[in-house]
Write a protein that holds these residues in place. Structure first.
Motif, PDB file in Angstrom:
ATOM      1  N   SER A 215       0.846  -1.192   0.000  1.00  0.00           N
ATOM      2  CA  SER A 215       0.000   0.000   0.000  1.00  0.00           C
ATOM      3  C   SER A 215       0.884   1.245   0.000  1.00  0.00           C
ATOM      4  O   SER A 215       1.797   1.352  -0.809  1.00  0.00           O
ATOM      5  N   ASN A 216       0.674   2.166   0.929  1.00  0.00           N
ATOM      6  CA  ASN A 216       1.408   3.437   0.886  1.00  0.00           C
ATOM      7  C   ASN A 216       2.707   3.416   1.688  1.00  0.00           C
ATOM      8  O   ASN A 216       3.260   4.470   1.999  1.00  0.00           O
ATOM      9  N   GLY A 217       3.184   2.225   2.026  1.00  0.00           N
ATOM     10  CA  GLY A 217       4.503   2.104   2.625  1.00  0.00           C
ATOM     11  C   GLY A 217       4.553   2.016   4.132  1.00  0.00           C
ATOM     12  O   GLY A 217       5.632   1.825   4.707  1.00  0.00           O
ATOM     13  N   GLN A 218       3.416   2.115   4.812  1.00  0.00           N
ATOM     14  CA  GLN A 218       3.452   2.108   6.273  1.00  0.00           C
ATOM     15  C   GLN A 218       3.930   0.758   6.826  1.00  0.00           C
ATOM     16  O   GLN A 218       4.624   0.716   7.837  1.00  0.00           O
ATOM     17  N   GLU A 219       3.577  -0.340   6.145  1.00  0.00           N
ATOM     18  CA  GLU A 219       4.067  -1.651   6.582  1.00  0.00           C
ATOM     19  C   GLU A 219       5.580  -1.732   6.399  1.00  0.00           C
ATOM     20  O   GLU A 219       6.302  -2.175   7.301  1.00  0.00           O
TER      21      GLU A 219
ATOM     22  N   LEU B  32      -0.045   4.970  -7.467  1.00  0.00           N
ATOM     23  CA  LEU B  32      -0.268   6.127  -6.596  1.00  0.00           C
ATOM     24  C   LEU B  32       0.217   5.831  -5.185  1.00  0.00           C
ATOM     25  O   LEU B  32       0.823   6.691  -4.522  1.00  0.00           O
ATOM     26  N   MET B  33      -0.022   4.605  -4.708  1.00  0.00           N
ATOM     27  CA  MET B  33       0.443   4.212  -3.380  1.00  0.00           C
ATOM     28  C   MET B  33       1.963   4.114  -3.336  1.00  0.00           C
ATOM     29  O   MET B  33       2.601   4.488  -2.348  1.00  0.00           O
ATOM     30  N   ILE B  34       2.546   3.618  -4.420  1.00  0.00           N
ATOM     31  CA  ILE B  34       4.007   3.526  -4.507  1.00  0.00           C
ATOM     32  C   ILE B  34       4.632   4.911  -4.418  1.00  0.00           C
ATOM     33  O   ILE B  34       5.653   5.121  -3.749  1.00  0.00           O
ATOM     34  N   ALA B  35       4.025   5.883  -5.064  1.00  0.00           N
ATOM     35  CA  ALA B  35       4.547   7.251  -5.039  1.00  0.00           C
ATOM     36  C   ALA B  35       4.499   7.828  -3.625  1.00  0.00           C
ATOM     37  O   ALA B  35       5.439   8.501  -3.184  1.00  0.00           O
ATOM     38  N   VAL B  36       3.408   7.555  -2.905  1.00  0.00           N
ATOM     39  CA  VAL B  36       3.298   8.042  -1.525  1.00  0.00           C
ATOM     40  C   VAL B  36       4.376   7.395  -0.652  1.00  0.00           C
ATOM     41  O   VAL B  36       5.048   8.065   0.135  1.00  0.00           O
ATOM     42  N   GLY B  37       4.545   6.077  -0.809  1.00  0.00           N
ATOM     43  CA  GLY B  37       5.536   5.382  -0.013  1.00  0.00           C
ATOM     44  C   GLY B  37       6.946   5.870  -0.282  1.00  0.00           C
ATOM     45  O   GLY B  37       7.742   6.059   0.643  1.00  0.00           O
TER      46      GLY B  37
ATOM     47  N   LYS C 286       7.876   8.739  -1.274  1.00  0.00           N
ATOM     48  CA  LYS C 286       8.033  10.074  -0.694  1.00  0.00           C
ATOM     49  C   LYS C 286       8.165   9.987   0.818  1.00  0.00           C
ATOM     50  O   LYS C 286       8.911  10.764   1.437  1.00  0.00           O
ATOM     51  N   GLY C 287       7.428   9.063   1.444  1.00  0.00           N
ATOM     52  CA  GLY C 287       7.534   8.845   2.879  1.00  0.00           C
ATOM     53  C   GLY C 287       7.044   9.999   3.719  1.00  0.00           C
ATOM     54  O   GLY C 287       7.617  10.291   4.778  1.00  0.00           O
ATOM     55  N   CYS C 288       5.984  10.652   3.287  1.00  0.00           N
ATOM     56  CA  CYS C 288       5.436  11.797   4.016  1.00  0.00           C
ATOM     57  C   CYS C 288       3.984  11.497   4.371  1.00  0.00           C
ATOM     58  O   CYS C 288       3.168  11.225   3.478  1.00  0.00           O
ATOM     59  N   TYR C 289       3.652  11.549   5.677  1.00  0.00           N
ATOM     60  CA  TYR C 289       2.338  11.116   6.138  1.00  0.00           C
ATOM     61  C   TYR C 289       1.702  12.156   7.060  1.00  0.00           C
ATOM     62  O   TYR C 289       2.414  12.844   7.805  1.00  0.00           O
ATOM     63  N   PRO C 290       0.372  12.266   7.020  1.00  0.00           N
ATOM     64  CA  PRO C 290      -0.306  13.182   7.951  1.00  0.00           C
ATOM     65  C   PRO C 290      -0.137  12.708   9.386  1.00  0.00           C
ATOM     66  O   PRO C 290       0.078  11.516   9.647  1.00  0.00           O
ATOM     67  N   ALA C 291      -0.240  13.634  10.313  1.00  0.00           N
ATOM     68  CA  ALA C 291      -0.028  13.310  11.720  1.00  0.00           C
ATOM     69  C   ALA C 291      -0.938  12.180  12.197  1.00  0.00           C
ATOM     70  O   ALA C 291      -0.525  11.321  12.987  1.00  0.00           O
ATOM     71  N   ALA C 292      -2.175  12.142  11.682  1.00  0.00           N
ATOM     72  CA  ALA C 292      -3.124  11.122  12.120  1.00  0.00           C
ATOM     73  C   ALA C 292      -2.644   9.720  11.781  1.00  0.00           C
ATOM     74  O   ALA C 292      -2.969   8.757  12.486  1.00  0.00           O
ATOM     75  N   ALA C 293      -1.843   9.586  10.725  1.00  0.00           N
ATOM     76  CA  ALA C 293      -1.363   8.267  10.310  1.00  0.00           C
ATOM     77  C   ALA C 293      -0.345   7.699  11.299  1.00  0.00           C
ATOM     78  O   ALA C 293      -0.108   6.486  11.318  1.00  0.00           O
ATOM     79  N   LEU C 294       0.239   8.556  12.122  1.00  0.00           N
ATOM     80  CA  LEU C 294       1.291   8.110  13.045  1.00  0.00           C
ATOM     81  C   LEU C 294       0.785   7.835  14.456  1.00  0.00           C
ATOM     82  O   LEU C 294       1.574   7.684  15.394  1.00  0.00           O
ATOM     83  N   GLU C 295      -0.534   7.753  14.606  1.00  0.00           N
ATOM     84  CA  GLU C 295      -1.096   7.530  15.933  1.00  0.00           C
ATOM     85  C   GLU C 295      -0.630   6.214  16.542  1.00  0.00           C
ATOM     86  O   GLU C 295      -0.508   6.095  17.764  1.00  0.00           O
ATOM     87  N   SER C 296      -0.367   5.209  15.706  1.00  0.00           N
ATOM     88  CA  SER C 296       0.057   3.905  16.219  1.00  0.00           C
ATOM     89  C   SER C 296       1.576   3.774  16.321  1.00  0.00           C
ATOM     90  O   SER C 296       2.075   2.699  16.662  1.00  0.00           O
ATOM     91  N   VAL C 297       2.300   4.851  16.032  1.00  0.00           N
ATOM     92  CA  VAL C 297       3.759   4.834  16.146  1.00  0.00           C
ATOM     93  C   VAL C 297       4.143   5.359  17.531  1.00  0.00           C
ATOM     94  O   VAL C 297       3.772   6.484  17.888  1.00  0.00           O
TER      95      VAL C 297
END
Length: 281
Positions: free
Chosen positions: A123-127, A157-162, A164-175
């Protein structure tokens, strides 16, 4: 006369049109669109029809089945595939990776061995970045080792996001906070993966249903919550291909509702919750 812009993409695909789209998706990716998903197809493809100025699905189907529609076919697949992910999803897998898998791999890497991991359907690289953080915490010297993570997905599109490695703050709630401080840089309202960690991951567009270009084998493969969308025969073949792509003793991590098909000839054995290891003999 062309249809007014307000009506483009609003028509509902007929049963025959839905079947044609579902068949093309299956033939191209192995993904099954279950009956009853007509409204989902309409909602996800309406934007594509509007962009192309098409009022009828029959015209869209003619396009994506033609040589001239090859690029649009990729966009159709992108629109119809599901991208649900978050950092450290199914935490037990990363604990297994840290405790049971990485120690011997890192020891081998420090002796000069090549170590490769694959996040398939990333997907967008979070895994992939979750894997990378797990490695970095176990091996601060990871940049000096011949160790790489391949992150692949069918959706460009997901590959491009990954990449780049830039994510909204909400995506990092589990980090965890400590990992966020170590491996991300705050840029406005987004978090950028630190360059050292980003260099550990290589992103590639890849259709798991197609031939794979990779020559080398992998010590670890994550393919989670991807195979559930495939037809049973496509699932069975994918498990076989993953087995062929693993090094002896390599590990395969699958989704919480997925199970590797039992077979007389498989060398994959249960090694934890939805975790399998390839027998080395």
């Amino acid at each position: 006369m062309s249809a007014p812009p307000s009506t483009l993409g609003q028509v509902t695909p007929t049963d025959a049109e839905f079947s044609a789209i579902a068949q093309l998706l299956y033939e191209t990716t192995g993904i099954v669109l279950a009956p009853g998903k007509t409204s989902m197809v309409q909602s996800r493809l309406a934007k594509r029809l509007r962009a192309l100025g098409l009022a009828q699905y029959k015209d869209y189907i003619t396009l994506v089945n033609s040589d001239a529609g090859r690029d649009e076919r990729r966009k159709m697949i992108s629109a119809l595939t599901t991208n649900v992910t978050h950092f450290f999803r199914e935490k037990h897998h990363f604990e297994t990776l840290r405790r049971n898998v990485l120690p011997s791999l890192l020891e081998a890497a420090r002796r000069g061995s090549r170590v490769r991991l694959w996040s398939a359907g990333s997907s967008n690289g979070q895994e992939a970045y979750s894997i990378a953080m797990t490695i970095a915490e176990s091996a601060p010297d990871f940049a000096n080792l011949d160790l790489r993570i391949l992150a692949s997905d069918i959706d460009p599109l997901m590959i491009a996001v990954g990449a780049k490695g830039c994510y909204p703050a909400a995506a990092l709630e589990s980090v965890p906070d400590i990992l966020r401080q170590r491996y991300f840089e705050l840029q406005g309202e987004h978090y950028q993966v630190a360059s050292g960690l980003r260099d550990l991951v290589q992103f590639r567009e890849l259709n798991l249903h197609d031939p794979w270009p990779m020559r080398g084998k992998f010590d670890v493969i994550f393919c989670r919550n991807v195979v559930i969308y495939f037809a049973p025969e496509a699932q069975a073949r994918l498990w076989e291909r993953f087995e062929e792509q693993l090094t002896p003793g390599g590990f395969l991590f699958v989704g919480h509702s997925e199970r590797v098909t039992d077979g007389k000839h498989t060398k994959l054995r249960t090694a934890g919750v939805t975790t399998y290891q390839l027998n080395s003999i």
